[in-house]
Structures are given as structure tokens and as C-alpha cells.
Design an enzyme around this catalytic site. Structure first.
Site, PDB file in Angstrom:
ATOM      1  N   GLU A  44      10.317  -5.718   3.525  1.00  0.00           N
ATOM      2  CA  GLU A  44      10.510  -7.011   2.879  1.00  0.00           C
ATOM      3  C   GLU A  44      10.086  -6.958   1.412  1.00  0.00           C
ATOM      4  O   GLU A  44      10.777  -7.453   0.518  1.00  0.00           O
ATOM      5  CB  GLU A  44       9.709  -8.101   3.605  1.00  0.00           C
ATOM      6  CG  GLU A  44      10.125  -8.335   5.045  1.00  0.00           C
ATOM      7  CD  GLU A  44       9.273  -7.551   6.034  1.00  0.00           C
ATOM      8  OE1 GLU A  44       9.130  -8.003   7.175  1.00  0.00           O
ATOM      9  OE2 GLU A  44       8.750  -6.471   5.647  1.00  0.00           O
TER      10      GLU A  44
ATOM     11  N   GLY B 233      -5.038  -5.152   5.693  1.00  0.00           N
ATOM     12  CA  GLY B 233      -4.270  -6.067   4.855  1.00  0.00           C
ATOM     13  C   GLY B 233      -4.805  -7.481   4.850  1.00  0.00           C
ATOM     14  O   GLY B 233      -4.901  -8.124   3.801  1.00  0.00           O
ATOM     15  N   ARG B 234      -5.178  -7.986   6.016  1.00  0.00           N
ATOM     16  CA  ARG B 234      -5.640  -9.380   6.107  1.00  0.00           C
ATOM     17  C   ARG B 234      -7.080  -9.539   5.613  1.00  0.00           C
ATOM     18  O   ARG B 234      -7.597 -10.652   5.567  1.00  0.00           O
ATOM     19  CB  ARG B 234      -5.492  -9.888   7.534  1.00  0.00           C
ATOM     20  CG  ARG B 234      -6.227  -9.062   8.583  1.00  0.00           C
ATOM     21  CD  ARG B 234      -5.750  -9.445   9.989  1.00  0.00           C
ATOM     22  NE  ARG B 234      -6.324  -8.626  11.038  1.00  0.00           N
ATOM     23  CZ  ARG B 234      -5.858  -7.445  11.414  1.00  0.00           C
ATOM     24  NH1 ARG B 234      -4.819  -6.922  10.799  1.00  0.00           N
ATOM     25  NH2 ARG B 234      -6.430  -6.770  12.407  1.00  0.00           N
TER      26      ARG B 234
ATOM     27  N   LYS C  45       0.832  -1.208   0.000  1.00  0.00           N
ATOM     28  CA  LYS C  45       0.000   0.000   0.000  1.00  0.00           C
ATOM     29  C   LYS C  45       0.866   1.258   0.000  1.00  0.00           C
ATOM     30  O   LYS C  45       0.651   2.178  -0.785  1.00  0.00           O
ATOM     31  CB  LYS C  45      -0.935  -0.002   1.206  1.00  0.00           C
ATOM     32  CG  LYS C  45      -1.906   1.178   1.226  1.00  0.00           C
ATOM     33  CD  LYS C  45      -2.750   1.200   2.499  1.00  0.00           C
ATOM     34  CE  LYS C  45      -3.765   0.112   2.536  1.00  0.00           C
ATOM     35  NZ  LYS C  45      -4.701   0.243   3.666  1.00  0.00           N
TER      36      LYS C  45
ATOM     37  N   HIS D  41      -2.442 -38.569   9.543  1.00  0.00           N
ATOM     38  CA  HIS D  41      -1.209 -39.318   9.744  1.00  0.00           C
ATOM     39  C   HIS D  41      -0.136 -38.446  10.377  1.00  0.00           C
ATOM     40  O   HIS D  41       1.048 -38.758  10.300  1.00  0.00           O
ATOM     41  CB  HIS D  41      -0.729 -39.896   8.404  1.00  0.00           C
ATOM     42  CG  HIS D  41      -1.674 -40.907   7.836  1.00  0.00           C
ATOM     43  ND1 HIS D  41      -1.512 -42.256   8.036  1.00  0.00           N
ATOM     44  CD2 HIS D  41      -2.809 -40.758   7.109  1.00  0.00           C
ATOM     45  CE1 HIS D  41      -2.505 -42.912   7.431  1.00  0.00           C
ATOM     46  NE2 HIS D  41      -3.301 -42.023   6.863  1.00  0.00           N
TER      47      HIS D  41
ATOM     48  N   GLU E  96      -4.022 -12.195  14.089  1.00  0.00           N
ATOM     49  CA  GLU E  96      -3.652 -10.788  14.014  1.00  0.00           C
ATOM     50  C   GLU E  96      -4.840  -9.916  14.413  1.00  0.00           C
ATOM     51  O   GLU E  96      -4.658  -8.810  14.918  1.00  0.00           O
ATOM     52  CB  GLU E  96      -3.176 -10.433  12.602  1.00  0.00           C
ATOM     53  CG  GLU E  96      -2.403  -9.116  12.530  1.00  0.00           C
ATOM     54  CD  GLU E  96      -1.698  -8.919  11.204  1.00  0.00           C
ATOM     55  OE1 GLU E  96      -0.521  -9.309  11.091  1.00  0.00           O
ATOM     56  OE2 GLU E  96      -2.336  -8.400  10.266  1.00  0.00           O
TER      57      GLU E  96
ATOM     58  N   LYS F 140       9.529  -4.782  13.897  1.00  0.00           N
ATOM     59  CA  LYS F 140       9.937  -4.124  12.657  1.00  0.00           C
ATOM     60  C   LYS F 140      10.766  -2.872  12.954  1.00  0.00           C
ATOM     61  O   LYS F 140      11.768  -2.598  12.294  1.00  0.00           O
ATOM     62  CB  LYS F 140       8.699  -3.763  11.838  1.00  0.00           C
ATOM     63  CG  LYS F 140       7.981  -4.969  11.259  1.00  0.00           C
ATOM     64  CD  LYS F 140       6.583  -4.641  10.794  1.00  0.00           C
ATOM     65  CE  LYS F 140       6.553  -3.692   9.632  1.00  0.00           C
ATOM     66  NZ  LYS F 140       5.181  -3.497   9.110  1.00  0.00           N
TER      67      LYS F 140
END
Length: 546
Positions: free
Chosen positions: A215, A271-272, A209, A388, A357, A508
Site C-alpha cells: 500500500e 510498527g504499532r 521499514k 449523542h 493487534e 496480504k
């Protein structure tokens, strides 16, 4: 802010607490024996989803108390506040309107006195035009070749949603193209992603954004270097191989991307919660604009159900209340999400961010410390793989782990007996968790006495089963919106701001301080704790720096 009494002081909460003391020892075997029709009465169907919640450790009395808690906590007014665009994200003074991203074209959703729906569709229409040009081959790279490889560069919600949606809807995707997702700042992620790719046929979507996310921008700059080196071209080639999902036009232009190929979204989209915004550009290229709009229609159908259905028929509210029942009364700290469809293999990972979050908070809207547990940990793997792996813990471990089974009556890949075997496992696992196997049953099979305790299953492990017809774009939209609204309902009852994420920030900020200390040619003065100082010094020594 929430004006109701603190959660543990509410009359409905105290009633639930008293009721829990009476019911906590009851076994699902007893509950089914007392009500032979329970498997049909504790089920609800809406918008193409059937929820069987009969294998939960509840009675009609439990439901009465849970609905009273919902009523006293005010979700109905909170739902309306969200849909009409109130600034319910109070710590950032923002509206929360992911629901506007999938509103109908003629809807009117106001933010600051402006209807935002035309803006949403302006972006969707531009996305659709761009996708059609890429898919048809009309969009050409710097050398005139059409795009074969699409690489999405993002992190968090700019990665988890697109990855999940691409994998979930792969059956509908353009198989003539390769879709790749890069998120980790670890250089290995990028290096492996571009192995074997031809730069002349590669398009990068940079999703940030602000266009400053560390990153994402580190990976984007590496991608630009890789492209220009591979093409042997100058900076002018960037515009033919990069587009942006961002709102920072100056940074996008500075990077070399034509702002005509910048697709924006808004500060009222977290964002999520953004996979159905321009963040879903890679999804739209993969499945086509029509299927993308079908997915949005699925989101919208669940939105309308959540907004209008009464509590006893409202699937997100029912599941939210059951989650609170186990989290806050049984002390269960996690929920396993178990999709029995390989295409949904990334769905649990997507839900981890959405749920944890959002509701991984320790203070109320008023800033007071909570005196109750909040967000549970979400995790899972697709069936039957998980059977399994970790199902042993769910069946016979000491922790109570409620489960959500997600399954489809019809498969997109009908191969002989496969789907019947898959679905048999869904039904068998939920049955085994609920009813177990008594020590008497084990002994009656002739099992040696010393071995019998190892083969006993106590059961009484709760689960929901979500049953849909098939995994289509609308079905995926409904499932994602379902869990979004579960999160919202629980956040309202726990009195949290489910839409900020300050817990992401501190690490961060500290990393930005440490980066120059790692990279400095001269030995830096370190002012961290002794552990962090020692780790930095050891790293610098290993890299032969100062």
C-alpha cells in the site's frame, strides 16, 4: 517462555473465580454506601496522572486477588526482560525495546552485546537537524521554494501514530505548514490528499521499514508521478521532495531518495510501538525537535513508573488487571476509550491497533489454544460527541462496556464556559454509569407508569477516570506509554506474544495472488472457492476485461 501454570489452573485464578461468584451481583450503590471514603481511597496519582478507579465493581478483596494473579503470573520478571532487551517476541526471535526509543541519552540498553541508545540518539539528532532545516525554510524544493506541505505516506503503525500525535499536539504545531497523511491504497485517499497542493512546495515522507509495503509503495510511486508531472521535471527532482523512514538503503536509493535523508529504526521496534521513533518524523516537523523530546520524556516517565511502582500504586498494572476482571469474569468483550479533548479525536483509533493487534491472539507462547478470552475490542470517540451517539448502548444496553474517561483540568483553548461544561459532562457520565436512576426515582418525578421502565437506568456500569492537568507533549507521551504497558501486562497474564502480528499476513499474501488475476488482459484460470471466483469474474466483467 512463561514457566508458570496455565492461566485457568493458577491458584489466584481459581480464587478470583470463587470471589467473582460472591461479588458479581453487588451494585456500585452498595459499595459506595458501605465505604463513604471509597472515592478517595480507590485513586492513585503518579507522573502527573490521577486515576480514579473507585467506580469499578471491585472491593479490597477483589484487588487482593487481582494482585495475587499478577504476582503468580510473573509480570515483574517479564518487565525486566523487556527493558533489558531479551528476545521476548519469541515467534520472531526479537527484542522488544520501544522503551529504548525514549531512554535517556546516557542510558545503556544492550541488544546482542551492543548499547543501542547511541544509535537511537544518532537518528534523533539527524531528525532534529532535518526538521530545523524544513521549519526554517533552509530546505528548498527542486524549484527553490521552501516546503509548505508535508505528506506522510505509511500504513498501520506508520500512519496511525503520526496522525494521532499530529492531531493531539496540533496546538503546538507550526501553523504555517499543512500536514497530510495518506495510508489507504484506495486511490481516493491520495487524490483528495493532494488537492490544491503545489508540488514545488510539497515534501513526502515515505514510511516503510522494508520499503516494499504494497500500500505504501503504491502510494509513494503515485506521489512521485504526481510530483514529476506537476513540476515538469526529471527524476533528479525526487531527492528534493522525498525522504524515507526505512532501513532498506538500496530500495530507497532506487526510488530516487538520497540515503542521507533516510531515517532508520530497528527490528526491535514493532510498527504499532514506533510513533516515538523515526516514524514520528512528521510529528517532529510539526511540533519541533524540543517538543518532540519533551514527548519522549513523558514516555520515559511512564516507563519508569511502570517498571518501579508497586502493583497497588502502578497505574498501568491496575488498569490491566481491571481489564482482565471484566474481560474474563464478567464476559465484557469491549472497552470504550472516551477522551474529553477534541485534540485526542484519533486516540481511540490509535489504540485499536495497539491493543487488538497485540493481544488479539488465540494461542499461548507455547502454541496451545487458550481456554479463556484474550484481547478486548477497543473503540471510542471524543466527548461530548459520543454522548449523542453510542452512549445510549453503554447506559441502557444489554452489554457491559467498561469505559476509560480521559480529561484535562485545563484547556489549551479557554473560551468562556466551554471547558466547565465539558468537564461537567465527564463527571456526570461516570456518575450516571455507576449509579443510574432507579425505577422509584423515575416514578417519584411523576413519570407515567408505562413510560417509567424506559427512563430507568440500572447503573452498575464501571469506568475509570484519568485526569491530567493539560494536554502537553509530555502528557501525550505518558498516555501512550500507559496503554502500551496495559497491553504488555495483560499479554503476560494471558501468556501471549503481544509483539507479533501473524494475523495480518494471510490476507496480504492472498491479495498478492489475486492482483494479477484482476489485472490480466486474458481470462485467468481461477482456483479459489466458488464465492471468490464469482466475485473476481464479476469485477473483471465490470472493468471490461476478458
Amino acid at each position: 517462555m512463561n514457566s508458570v501454570a496455565p492461566l485457568t489452573k493458577r491458584a489466584s485464578w481459581r480464587s478470583l473465580h470463587d470471589h467473582f461468584g460472591k461479588i458479581q451481583g453487588q451494585h456500585l450503590r452498595e459499595l459506595f454506601a458501605q465505604d463513604p471514603s471509597r472515592g478517595r481511597t480507590l485513586g492513585v496519582e503518579a507522573v502527573g496522572i490521577y486515576l480514579d478507579y473507585s467506580k469499578n465493581r471491585i472491593t479490597q478483596e477483589t484487588l487482593k486477588h487481582l494482585f495475587a494473579l499478577a504476582q503468580e503470573s510473573g509480570p515483574r520478571s517479564a518487565i525486566e526482560a523487556m527493558f533489558r532487551g531479551d528476545a521476548i517476541n519469541i515467534t520472531e526471535n526479537r527484542a522488544v525495546l520501544h522503551t529504548a526509543l525514549r531512554a535517556s541519552r546516557d542510558a545503556n540498553v544492550q541488544v546482542g552485546g551492543k548499547n543501542v541508545v547511541p544509535d537511537v540518539y544518532e537518528v534523533l539528532d539527524r531528525m532534529g537537524d532535518f526538521c530545523n532545516r524544513v521549519r526554517s525554510g533552509a530546505w528548498k524544493g527542486h524549484t527553490g521554494k521552501p516546503i509548505v506541505n508535508v505528506v506522510n505516506i505509511g500504513i498501520g503503525g506508520s500512519d496511525l501514530g503520526p496522525v494521532m500525535a499530529y492531531e493531539a499536539l496540533k496546538s503546538y504545531s507550526d501553523r504555517s505548514r499543512k500536514f497530510i497523511f495518506v495510508s489507504n491504497v484506495d486511490g481516493t485517499d491520495f487524490a483528495e490528499a493532494v488537492q490544491g497542493l503545489d508540488p514545488a512546495e510539497t515534501l513526502f515522507i515515505v514510511a516503510s521499514k522494508t520499503f516494499t509495503t504494497q500500500e505504501t509503495m503504491t502510494n509513494a510511486q503515485t506521489a512521485r508521478d504526481w510530483l514529476l508531472e506537476g513540476l515538469g521535471a526529471g527524476h533528479e527532482a525526487v531527492a528534493k521532495h522525498f525522504v524515507a523512514v526505512s532501513t532498506n538503503a538500496s530500495k530507497v536509493s532506487e526510488f530516487g531518495i538520497d540515503t542521507a535523508n533516510m531515517f532508520g529504526f530497528w527490528d526491535w521496534v514493532g510498527g504499532r510501538y514506533s510513533m516515538d521513533s523515526a516514524i514520528g518524523l512528521s510529528t517532529m516537523i510539526a511540533i519541533g525537535p524540543e517538543n518532540f523530546l519533551e514527548m519522549l520524556a513523558g514516555f520515559r516517565a511512564m516507563d519508569e513508573h511502570f517498571r518501579n511502582a508497586p502493583w497497588e500504586k502502578n497505574i498501568p498494572v491496575l488498569m490491566a488487571l481491571l481489564g482482565i476482571w471484566y474481560n474474563n469474569f464478567f464476559g465484557s468483550s469491549s472497552i470504550a476509550v472516551l477522551p474529553y479533548d477534541q485534540y485526542l479525536k484519533r486516540f481511540p483509533a490509535y489504540l485499536q491497533q495497539l491493543t487488538m493487534e497485540s493481544n488479539g491472539k488465540r494461542v499461548t507462547l507455547e502454541g496451545n489454544l487458550v481456554d479463556y478470552d484474550t484481547g478486548a475490542m477497543y473503540w471510542g470517540e471524543p466527548g461530548t460527541n459520543g454522548q449523542h451517539s453510542f452512549y445510549q448502548l453503554i447506559h441502557q444496553g444489554t452489554r457491559l462496556i467498561p469505559c476509560d474517561f480521559i480529561a484535562f483540568c485545563n484547556t489549551l483553548n479557554p473560551l468562556g464556559r466551554h471547558h466547565d461544561l465539558l468537564m461537567a459532562n465527564v463527571f456526570a457520565q461516570s456518575e450516571a454509569l455507576a449509579f443510574g436512576k432507579t425505577i422509584q426515582e423515575v416514578r417519584s418525578e411523576g413519570t407515567a407508569e408505562w413510560l417509567a421502565p424506559h427512563r430507568e437506568f440500572d447503573g452498575n456500569r464501571p469506568s475509570n477516570v484519568l485526569l491530567l492537568d493539560r494536554l502537553t507533549p509530555p502528557a501525550l507521551g505518558k498516555l501512550v506509554a500507559l496503554y502500551e504497558h496495559i497491553v504488555f501486562t495483560q499479554g503476560v497474564i494471558w501468556n501471549l506474544d503481544s509483539f507479533d502480528q501473524w494475523g495480518v499476513e494471510l490476507g496480504k499474501v492472498l491479495a498478492q495472488r489475486i492482483v494479477p488475476e484482476l489485472e490480466s488482459p486474458a481470462t485467468p484460470q481461477l482456483h479459489h472457492d466458488s464465492s471468490t471466483n464469482a466475485l473476481i469474474e464479476r469485477y473483471r466483467t465490470a472493468r471490461h476485461r476478458g
